[in-house]
Design an enzyme around this catalytic site. Structure first.
Site, short mmCIF file in Angstrom:
data_model
loop_
_atom_site.label_atom_id
_atom_site.label_comp_id
_atom_site.label_asym_id
_atom_site.label_seq_id
_atom_site.Cartn_x
_atom_site.Cartn_y
_atom_site.Cartn_z
CB SER B 143 36.58 72.09 29.86
OG SER B 143 37.97 71.99 29.80
CG ASP B 304 39.15 66.11 34.46
OD1 ASP B 304 40.33 66.31 34.14
OD2 ASP B 304 38.21 66.81 34.06
CG HIS B 333 38.71 67.20 30.63
ND1 HIS B 333 38.30 67.94 31.73
CD2 HIS B 333 38.64 68.06 29.58
CE1 HIS B 333 38.01 69.18 31.35
NE2 HIS B 333 38.20 69.28 30.06
#
Lengths: 360, 360
Positions: B143, B304, B333
């Protein structure tokens, strides 16, 4: 006293008629003393009343998108062949709604909870009493309109010959329930909302903007944003266009949702969260969908971020004889607005095929 | 005076060391007089300093998830083979942050804007001055950690032999920018935030809860919610479990994010929105990624919802010799948390293969 809001006028939405249904008892226990449905019709009812199509509306929507985008001569929903009745859902700002009612006992923060089943019962009464319609050639609707379409097929199997739920589910999912809550909390967290007792919808401008921003990330798709598809969308207000995605967000999503009434959105949000045909069968979804006798085309949109095709497919598989017809739109859920001719062609082809099915 | 917050302690996050880098000038013009990086190391540095791996942290994250979930003997990230340095990003609550600094000129609402490039420059200085490391066998992060990983590979091509950005992009997308804004607005719309000058993070409980609710719909996946996968996740706090998805949302997502510091989240959110390696090449992303000499495995997560595989694939295709390795997690995610052994096996297999590549 009703609030002024130019968004909820015939000038903005297109002509409609208000039809009073009298006293209407709601499933949650509330009562609307004289329920008014805002109804728009297109075409003529056949002598045998066999050509009626019902269209219920989606969250934040009205009949406008239907006549502007989905109906037309030569289209599947052809007013020259069918009598098409678009009914605005209760609380949407045109049918009886928190900010429009003259009845102080249900105005603003006192507006009672309304369920999908209430809309469908009211529509059934309207069609029967006002138009003399006992059977529908088709019920078709998108999003919350799909929730109502499913509810029709389960609640009144004898009255629905064909059903086309587009981008919506028969039983609301946990993800959708949480998503809708973020939309509602964006509004109610604005001090201007004032527990539902604002003086004008513009008092809640900040909350409406946050609500629009959440729509921008969930209602559209990642690919819509990445591809710059928005560059080709015509402005909502002449001269108020966009060069950047931030300007699009401001002048499209925020502008549109910013015109709307906060309590209307909250009434619809509460209803959306609780859409569930399994209420008819003690929570058994398979049994509820098993009641359906209509020919059903289940039509999710491929890029939809909160009614993804697999959620819709799971319900299609529980519905006797139903077919899955996946639509394609880079705009995701907002593909419903009909930005793409290719999407509208797909809708027309599927609906034409569905309407041609023999349900004798 | 720093605020008390038990979330940001070694007891909660695991041991770490604070390393002072002295005066640090930020890309946006601010200055941190004595930048402190919170650093956790695992394993021993080889005599030739060739076995160093750097891990930058993600939004709201710390080094904790790495030692708890990703590191271990026999794993790809094996402290018995590698010297693994996890550096908490600036503003994350452990490295210099709005609520922890003793310096009134940068405390709370006065905390300066920090960019991904600042973190990477600080990490480079830390590795060189404090550990004598000039080359990294691998940079890996998820991320916002992936944003920093990309930045490392573009900014210091000679120092990065291999890079594995997991579930993150080199150039932030419009969708992500809008998404992050909704997270930030959920916090700043809480009157308790008070322009950043609250007395305790709990003053912003309502805003933190709304922030958590948006994470629940975007950070996890529709399938995570529909499948009931959450039923098998162990409680965060002993005895505080869940029977319903609403309870999971309360006792997992809201509980976790509710412990965090609002200004820390806002500092990271601002940084996330502006992650963009093309700042090095006048906005030309292809040219920026073309500078990379590291062997790169681009590793998005299939479910995601805001770093979808195709967004990551578009960057992989612009990166010389990079390979796309899609990971699979129903948690979307938040698969990054490592709920599934199968996901962790995939990560390990890809990283093991990447670490075995000859970059001589």
């Amino acid at each position: 006293m009703p609030l002024e809001n130019p968004f909820y006028t015939a000038q903005m939405q297109g002509d409609y008629e208000l039809v009073g249904l009298g006293r209407f008892e709601l499933e949650e226990g509330g009562v609307i003393d004289d329920l008014q449905l805002a109804v728009a019709t297109y075409g003529e009812l056949d002598a045998d009343r066999g050509n009626a199509i019902l269209v219920p509306t989606w969250f934040s929507g009205t009949h406008a998108t239907w006549w502007q985008v989905y109906l037309g001569a030569g289209r599947a929903l052809d007013p020259e062949k069918y009598f098409i009745v678009v009914v605005n859902q209760i609380g949407n700002g045109l049918s009886t709604s928190p900010h429009t009612t003259d009845d102080p006992s249900i105005a603003m923060s006192r507006f009672p909870h309304v369920r999908i089943g209430d809309d469908v019962r009211a529509q059934e009464q309207l069609l029967r009493e006002h138009f003399g319609i006992e059977r529908l050639a088709l019920v078709v609707g998108g999003s919350m309109g799909a929730q109502q379409t499913w509810e029709w097929a389960v609640r009144y199997p004898d009255k629905v010959l064909r059903a086309a739920p587009i981008a919506g589910t028969a039983q609301n999912t946990p993800h959708d329930t949480l998503f809708t809550q973020t939309l509602m909390d964006a509004i109610t967290s604005d001090p201007g909302w004032n527990g539902g007792e604002y003086a004008a919808h513009t008092d809640v401008a900040a909350g409406l903007a946050r609500h629009a921003d959440i729509w921008a990330i969930m209602g559209l798709s990642t690919e819509f944003w990445r591809s710059g598809f928005w560059k080709g969308i015509p402005p909502v207000v002449e001269g108020l266009g966009w060069e950047t995605f931030e300007e699009f967000q401001q002048n499209f999503t925020r502008l549109l949702f910013g015109m709307m009434d906060p309590n209307a959105l909250l009434s619809m949000g509460w209803k959306w969260q609780r859409g569930d045909v399994a209420r008819h069968t003690g929570g058994d979804l398979e049994a509820a969908l098993g009641r359906i006798t209509a020919t059903v085309f289940v039509m999710p949109i491929d890029e939809d971020m909160f009614f993804p095709p697999r959620d819709c497919e799971a319900e299609q598989q529980l519905t006797p004889g139903a077919e899955l017809r996946v639509l394609h739109s880079i705009a995701g859920h907002f593909g419903l607005f009909g930005f793409e001719p290719s999407y509208l062609d797909e809708v027309d082809q599927h609906l034409r095929e569905l309407l041609a099915t023999d349900v004798g």
